[in-house]
Design a protein around this motif. Structure first.
Motif, mmCIF file in Angstrom:
data_model
loop_
_atom_site.group_PDB
_atom_site.id
_atom_site.type_symbol
_atom_site.label_atom_id
_atom_site.label_comp_id
_atom_site.label_asym_id
_atom_site.label_seq_id
_atom_site.Cartn_x
_atom_site.Cartn_y
_atom_site.Cartn_z
ATOM 1 N N ALA A 75 63.543 -49.268 49.669
ATOM 2 C CA ALA A 75 63.977 -49.548 51.201
ATOM 3 C C ALA A 75 62.268 -49.510 51.971
ATOM 4 C CB ALA A 75 64.841 -48.395 51.456
ATOM 5 N N HIS A 76 62.385 -50.660 52.611
ATOM 6 C CA HIS A 76 61.359 -51.046 53.330
ATOM 7 C C HIS A 76 61.740 -50.715 54.856
ATOM 8 C CE1 HIS A 76 59.621 -53.207 49.791
ATOM 9 N NE2 HIS A 76 60.667 -53.370 49.658
ATOM 10 N N GLY A 77 60.596 -50.434 55.700
ATOM 11 C CA GLY A 77 60.891 -50.255 57.067
ATOM 12 C C GLY A 77 61.610 -48.992 57.450
ATOM 13 N N LEU A 78 61.639 -47.946 56.612
ATOM 14 C CA LEU A 78 62.671 -46.871 57.041
ATOM 15 C C LEU A 78 61.614 -46.123 58.123
ATOM 16 C CD1 LEU A 78 63.884 -45.302 53.841
ATOM 17 C CD2 LEU A 78 65.149 -46.513 55.398
ATOM 18 N N PRO A 79 62.175 -45.664 59.163
ATOM 19 C CA PRO A 79 61.577 -45.006 60.263
ATOM 20 C C PRO A 79 61.026 -43.969 59.770
ATOM 21 C CG PRO A 79 63.973 -45.326 60.957
ATOM 22 C CD PRO A 79 63.853 -45.740 59.514
ATOM 23 N N GLY A 80 59.287 -43.742 60.168
ATOM 24 C CA GLY A 80 58.425 -42.752 59.599
ATOM 25 C C GLY A 80 57.877 -42.771 58.623
ATOM 26 N N ALA A 81 58.389 -43.945 57.545
ATOM 27 C CA ALA A 81 57.646 -44.268 56.151
ATOM 28 C C ALA A 81 56.720 -45.108 56.363
ATOM 29 C CB ALA A 81 58.924 -44.161 55.329
ATOM 30 N N GLY A 98 75.838 -54.010 47.574
ATOM 31 C CA GLY A 98 75.256 -55.020 48.759
ATOM 32 C C GLY A 98 74.173 -54.632 49.123
ATOM 33 N N LEU A 99 73.000 -55.604 49.106
ATOM 34 C CA LEU A 99 71.917 -55.351 49.679
ATOM 35 C C LEU A 99 71.724 -55.039 51.142
ATOM 36 C CD1 LEU A 99 69.227 -57.597 47.576
ATOM 37 C CD2 LEU A 99 69.727 -55.138 47.176
ATOM 38 N N ASP A 100 72.682 -55.843 51.742
ATOM 39 C CA ASP A 100 72.686 -55.773 53.066
ATOM 40 C C ASP A 100 73.448 -54.403 53.623
ATOM 41 O OD1 ASP A 100 71.515 -58.275 53.600
ATOM 42 O OD2 ASP A 100 73.460 -59.260 53.786
ATOM 43 N N GLN A 101 74.483 -54.022 52.737
ATOM 44 C CA GLN A 101 75.183 -52.813 53.000
ATOM 45 C C GLN A 101 74.001 -51.561 52.713
ATOM 46 O OE1 GLN A 101 76.385 -55.477 51.498
ATOM 47 N NE2 GLN A 101 78.098 -56.099 52.667
ATOM 48 N N VAL A 102 73.587 -51.730 51.666
ATOM 49 C CA VAL A 102 72.451 -50.478 51.495
ATOM 50 C C VAL A 102 71.424 -50.478 52.649
ATOM 51 C CG1 VAL A 102 70.609 -49.654 49.909
ATOM 52 C CG2 VAL A 102 72.669 -50.605 49.133
ATOM 53 N N ARG A 103 71.092 -51.472 53.029
ATOM 54 C CA ARG A 103 69.931 -51.570 54.220
ATOM 55 C C ARG A 103 70.509 -50.790 55.491
ATOM 56 N NH1 ARG A 103 69.900 -57.216 55.758
ATOM 57 N NH2 ARG A 103 71.395 -56.490 57.278
ATOM 58 N N ASP A 104 71.768 -51.457 55.890
ATOM 59 C CA ASP A 104 72.328 -51.086 56.997
ATOM 60 C C ASP A 104 72.775 -49.568 56.899
ATOM 61 O OD1 ASP A 104 72.183 -53.589 57.959
ATOM 62 O OD2 ASP A 104 74.413 -53.958 57.779
ATOM 63 N N ALA A 105 73.099 -49.044 55.677
ATOM 64 C CA ALA A 105 73.430 -47.697 55.706
ATOM 65 C C ALA A 105 72.214 -46.700 55.729
ATOM 66 C CB ALA A 105 73.972 -47.285 54.134
ATOM 67 N N LEU A 106 70.899 -47.307 55.480
ATOM 68 C CA LEU A 106 69.838 -46.420 55.468
ATOM 69 C C LEU A 106 68.987 -46.764 56.773
ATOM 70 C CD1 LEU A 106 68.406 -47.299 51.947
ATOM 71 C CD2 LEU A 106 69.094 -45.171 52.786
ATOM 72 N N GLY A 107 69.307 -47.743 57.546
ATOM 73 C CA GLY A 107 68.624 -48.292 58.870
ATOM 74 C C GLY A 107 67.127 -48.986 58.420
ATOM 75 N N ALA A 108 67.155 -49.567 57.294
ATOM 76 C CA ALA A 108 65.999 -49.962 56.793
ATOM 77 C C ALA A 108 65.864 -51.585 57.480
ATOM 78 C CB ALA A 108 65.987 -50.165 54.964
ATOM 79 N N THR A 109 64.755 -52.074 57.075
ATOM 80 C CA THR A 109 64.665 -53.474 57.683
ATOM 81 C C THR A 109 64.858 -54.320 56.401
ATOM 82 O OG1 THR A 109 62.302 -53.376 57.119
ATOM 83 C CG2 THR A 109 62.918 -52.898 59.555
ATOM 84 N N LYS A 110 64.659 -53.702 55.337
ATOM 85 C CA LYS A 110 64.753 -54.611 53.983
ATOM 86 C C LYS A 110 64.992 -53.809 52.623
ATOM 87 C CE LYS A 110 62.014 -57.773 51.198
ATOM 88 N NZ LYS A 110 60.817 -58.316 51.032
ATOM 89 N N VAL A 111 65.782 -54.314 51.726
ATOM 90 C CA VAL A 111 66.243 -53.478 50.476
ATOM 91 C C VAL A 111 65.934 -54.357 49.420
ATOM 92 C CG1 VAL A 111 67.807 -52.261 49.373
ATOM 93 C CG2 VAL A 111 67.608 -51.689 51.802
ATOM 94 N N THR A 112 65.144 -54.017 48.496
ATOM 95 C CA THR A 112 64.999 -54.736 47.005
ATOM 96 C C THR A 112 65.416 -54.105 45.816
ATOM 97 O OG1 THR A 112 62.507 -54.177 46.887
ATOM 98 C CG2 THR A 112 63.284 -56.288 48.186
ATOM 99 N N ARG A 113 65.757 -54.597 44.969
ATOM 100 C CA ARG A 113 66.066 -53.937 43.677
ATOM 101 C C ARG A 113 64.812 -53.358 43.117
ATOM 102 N NH1 ARG A 113 71.228 -54.835 43.088
ATOM 103 N NH2 ARG A 113 72.159 -56.723 43.676
ATOM 104 N N ALA A 114 64.507 -52.116 42.628
ATOM 105 C CA ALA A 114 63.594 -51.744 42.233
ATOM 106 C C ALA A 114 63.200 -52.137 40.867
ATOM 107 C CB ALA A 114 63.714 -50.211 41.971
#
Length: 187
Positions: A75-81, A98-114
């Protein structure tokens, strides 16, 4: 204490008997710390790898959506990270995250597969054997609500050859997961 923690579930026909000696030390220690030492006796080992949800479901003899995928994302762009943060997503075996769903659930700016090296570094386990808890690094955990549709689910027990059963609500609780909807939308 839930029923799944005190009584052994019925073992589907053809599934090997319990094999506590196959439990990796890191996973066994996590079970002890969580008060789940009895789960080690329910770990099943298969001669063939169960790296994919399809392989695990065939080996166990259960429906594909009764398998738990333990997936690591960055997760990229998490607040405080600063920089990407590894995140564990628990999902049923019949669904895709769903990458968009994971991103939205976390409040991240971007999510990629590790990548495999981040998975190993974060969890201490190889892809295909990542359990829902007992990781080297504590990470945020999201669990898809669809997991709760089953009385019992099967998750990796630290190797691509081992799985264990557990009531999904217990699994979510012990993983410290937040229940969300992170499945990729179907057409």
């Amino acid at each position: 204490m839930s029923t799944s923690e005190t009584t052994a579930p019925a073992v589907p026909e053809g599934v090997p008997e319990a094999a506590p000696s196959v439990v990796l030390p890191r996973f066994a220690e996590a079970l002890r710390e969580l008060g789940l030492a009895g789960v080690a006796a329910r770990v099943r080992k298969f001669p063939e790898a169960t790296r994919t949800a399809e392989e695990a479901a065939a080996a166990v003899g259960c429906e594909l959506d009764a398998i738990v995928k333990s997936l690591i994302f960055a997760a990229h762009g998490l607040p405080g990270a600063e920089g990407p943060v590894p995140v564990l997503v628990l999902l049923d075996g019949a669904s895709r995250a769903g990458l968009d769903q994971v991103r939205d659930a976390l409040g991240a700016t971007k999510v990629t597969r590790a990548k495999a090296d981040l998975v190993r570094e974060t969890t201490g386990y190889a892809i295909g054997g990542v359990p829902p808890f007992g990781h080297r690094t504590r990470t945020p955990v999201l669990a898809d609500r669809r997991l709760l549709a089953h009385p019992e689910v099967w998750a990796a027990a630290g190797t691509p050859h081992t799985v264990f059963p557990m009531a999904p609500a217990d699994l979510v609780r012990h993983a410290g997961a937040t229940l969300v909807d992170v499945r990729e939308p179907t057409a």
